[in-house]
Design a protein around this motif. Sequence first.
Motif, PDB file in Angstrom:
ATOM      1  N   GLY A 145      -9.048  69.303 -22.939  1.00  0.00           N
ATOM      2  CA  GLY A 145      -8.652  70.710 -22.872  1.00  0.00           C
ATOM      3  C   GLY A 145      -8.234  71.248 -24.226  1.00  0.00           C
ATOM      4  O   GLY A 145      -8.564  72.391 -24.587  1.00  0.00           O
ATOM      5  N   ASN A 169     -11.330  78.404 -15.148  1.00  0.00           N
ATOM      6  CA  ASN A 169     -10.904  77.014 -15.042  1.00  0.00           C
ATOM      7  C   ASN A 169     -11.672  76.269 -13.964  1.00  0.00           C
ATOM      8  O   ASN A 169     -12.394  76.861 -13.162  1.00  0.00           O
ATOM      9  N   ALA A 177      -8.960  69.185 -13.515  1.00  0.00           N
ATOM     10  CA  ALA A 177      -8.961  70.595 -13.892  1.00  0.00           C
ATOM     11  C   ALA A 177      -7.613  71.080 -14.423  1.00  0.00           C
ATOM     12  O   ALA A 177      -7.578  71.784 -15.446  1.00  0.00           O
ATOM     13  N   LYS A 181      -6.926  72.650 -18.200  1.00  0.00           N
ATOM     14  CA  LYS A 181      -6.268  73.952 -18.328  1.00  0.00           C
ATOM     15  C   LYS A 181      -5.011  73.842 -19.201  1.00  0.00           C
ATOM     16  O   LYS A 181      -4.802  74.655 -20.101  1.00  0.00           O
ATOM     17  N   GLU A 198      -7.654  85.032 -15.725  1.00  0.00           N
ATOM     18  CA  GLU A 198      -7.750  83.578 -15.537  1.00  0.00           C
ATOM     19  C   GLU A 198      -8.001  83.288 -14.069  1.00  0.00           C
ATOM     20  O   GLU A 198      -7.343  83.827 -13.187  1.00  0.00           O
ATOM     21  N   ASP A 200      -9.297  79.947 -11.274  1.00  0.00           N
ATOM     22  CA  ASP A 200      -9.811  78.622 -10.920  1.00  0.00           C
ATOM     23  C   ASP A 200     -11.058  78.816 -10.068  1.00  0.00           C
ATOM     24  O   ASP A 200     -11.031  79.549  -9.073  1.00  0.00           O
ATOM     25  N   ALA A 231     -14.460  75.893 -18.219  1.00  0.00           N
ATOM     26  CA  ALA A 231     -14.032  74.499 -18.139  1.00  0.00           C
ATOM     27  C   ALA A 231     -15.184  73.508 -18.157  1.00  0.00           C
ATOM     28  O   ALA A 231     -14.992  72.347 -18.507  1.00  0.00           O
TER      29      ALA A 231
END
Length: 360
Positions: A145, A169, A177, A181, A198, A200, A231
């Motif tokens: 990351g 992410n 994950a 992050k 942002e 996920d 990501a």
Amino acid sequence: MNAIMRRALVSAMALSLAAPLAACGKDQQEAGAGKDAIGLLLPENKAARYEKFDHRIISSRIASLCLECKVDYGNAEQQVDTQKRQFDALVKKGVKVIILDPVDAQAAKSWVDSAAKKGVQVVAYDRLAEGDVAAYVSYDNEKIGRLQGQGLLDALGSRAAAADVVMMNGSPTDPNAPSYKKGAHDVLDGKVHKVVYEKDIPDWDAAIAKKKMTDVINSRGPQGFDAVYSANDGMAGGIAEALKAAGLKNVPLGGQDAELPALQRVIAGTQSFTIYKEVRPEAETAAEIAFRLLRGKSINGLTTTTAGNSSKSGIPARLFKAQIVTKKNVNDTVVRDGVVRTDLLCAGDLASACASLGLK
């Protein structure tokens, strides 16, 4: 006693003796069913690496260590229920060592704990499953990351301090994950103006990432952000499509996994960087750990650190390093290591761009 009666009596005695022997033989066979078997359960096939590299390399390494060993393989195709059925089937067969890359690390806890009570040892692979795991092989995911965050800063250059960043992410069910992050935030926070959006992305789904990026463009406008953190490379592909559809160029975009389409985007300039994680050492180490556990041998020489999940600490672990890949070093990383062939990397419209980078 006449001959017919004698023959009947002998046959009856033979059958009575054979029955317990057959039952005993069946019990022995079932008890030893996992003596030479290693389970391998991978989470999905959207990312090219699992079928192309992990499965092949692990199976090949186990075969080189143990001619009589069998790899019992399953891919869950991102379905938790499918992976649970695959896992339960291996345990029922008597397989005593399972290499598990979980679809959902938390969901796997009950399976792992139940199996451990039956003497089944689980090697958590790439993602750290919850529960009574015997060993863990992966990468330093917070460091990955941080590399991603640094790659984005490098791509922004002098614009970084004023830059507004979008962050896409990884899947909330993937234990790696949050580490990606956190590492990215450790580098980006305070170095860029702010993170303006942002999200996920469930299942690392490229189509969802594309839709969310399109929503950001529509809500903030094409000038409402300066760079995009993705990501992984699969999602970066969807994001790149959304940027292209909006007519946006030269927006720094990063990913992870060094997949062929991502490397081609790096060459073309539509993706700034990817993260190269050497799959071979990770896969081969997992295979050897599994084999040693199967044979009751020590794994101390293969595990150089420890890890912990929410229910167990001190899990023997091996964490490998990764590195940023950009146009400048693609030849000295993925090409040099044989991860990608230049004739595939430089196909079609990329021939001239490859030539300018010295890729042949």
